[in-house]
Write a protein that holds these residues in place. Sequence first.
Motif, PDB file in Angstrom:
ATOM      1  N   ASP A  40       0.821  -1.205   0.000  1.00  0.00           N
ATOM      2  CA  ASP A  40       0.000   0.000   0.000  1.00  0.00           C
ATOM      3  C   ASP A  40       0.858   1.260   0.000  1.00  0.00           C
ATOM      4  O   ASP A  40       0.491   2.268  -0.592  1.00  0.00           O
ATOM      5  N   SER A  41       2.004   1.202   0.653  1.00  0.00           N
ATOM      6  CA  SER A  41       2.869   2.389   0.734  1.00  0.00           C
ATOM      7  C   SER A  41       3.490   2.743  -0.622  1.00  0.00           C
ATOM      8  O   SER A  41       3.964   3.854  -0.805  1.00  0.00           O
ATOM      9  N   HIS A  43       1.778   3.038  -3.346  1.00  0.00           N
ATOM     10  CA  HIS A  43       0.771   3.834  -4.059  1.00  0.00           C
ATOM     11  C   HIS A  43       0.843   3.543  -5.552  1.00  0.00           C
ATOM     12  O   HIS A  43       0.787   4.441  -6.388  1.00  0.00           O
ATOM     13  N   TRP A  44       0.946   2.261  -5.884  1.00  0.00           N
ATOM     14  CA  TRP A  44       1.167   1.834  -7.252  1.00  0.00           C
ATOM     15  C   TRP A  44       0.004   2.208  -8.164  1.00  0.00           C
ATOM     16  O   TRP A  44       0.210   2.745  -9.255  1.00  0.00           O
ATOM     17  N   GLN A  46      -2.245   4.535  -7.792  1.00  0.00           N
ATOM     18  CA  GLN A  46      -2.311   5.985  -7.962  1.00  0.00           C
ATOM     19  C   GLN A  46      -1.244   6.449  -8.961  1.00  0.00           C
ATOM     20  O   GLN A  46      -1.487   7.337  -9.774  1.00  0.00           O
ATOM     21  N   SER A  47      -0.063   5.859  -8.891  1.00  0.00           N
ATOM     22  CA  SER A  47       1.019   6.214  -9.820  1.00  0.00           C
ATOM     23  C   SER A  47       0.646   5.864 -11.256  1.00  0.00           C
ATOM     24  O   SER A  47       0.921   6.635 -12.186  1.00  0.00           O
ATOM     25  N   TYR A  96      -7.375  -3.231  -9.994  1.00  0.00           N
ATOM     26  CA  TYR A  96      -7.479  -2.637  -8.657  1.00  0.00           C
ATOM     27  C   TYR A  96      -8.671  -3.226  -7.903  1.00  0.00           C
ATOM     28  O   TYR A  96      -8.537  -3.660  -6.759  1.00  0.00           O
TER      29      TYR A  96
END
Length: 129
Positions: A40-41, A43-44, A46-47, A96
């Motif tokens: 989650d860190s 942010h794949w 979102q990228s 997703y």
Amino acid sequence: STQSTGINKKNKAGATFTDDGFSMGVAYILKLLDQYSAFDSLHWFQSVNHKFGREEQAVQESKSSRRGEVDVKLDQTNTLTMKRLDEYRQEFELLYYSLSSARIFFRTDLEDLPAAEAPSDPATAVSTD
């Protein structure tokens, strides 16, 4: 991943099915290795969305910078590029949702939920007793 296919004998246009084996495997490995928070860190997703947004913006800027010039080949290229980007964006959106759904199967409690996904209404909270 999704694949356009004839779901039934009538072969409806736009019919798709999802093969969520990949998502289930990723969710299982993340749970097995206790890597949900590390994943989650990144942010794949979102990228990826941001990348597609930048590419779509570049195509739009290319269209607007030509002011009155007519270039049929460039217009065709831009149209195909936008279509490809839209298809990829839809594919990643389905990935997703598929991964999010698959992660539910491997959760043992609500502490695994990121803060944004945790139920806010106690009536909708799942009991882990």
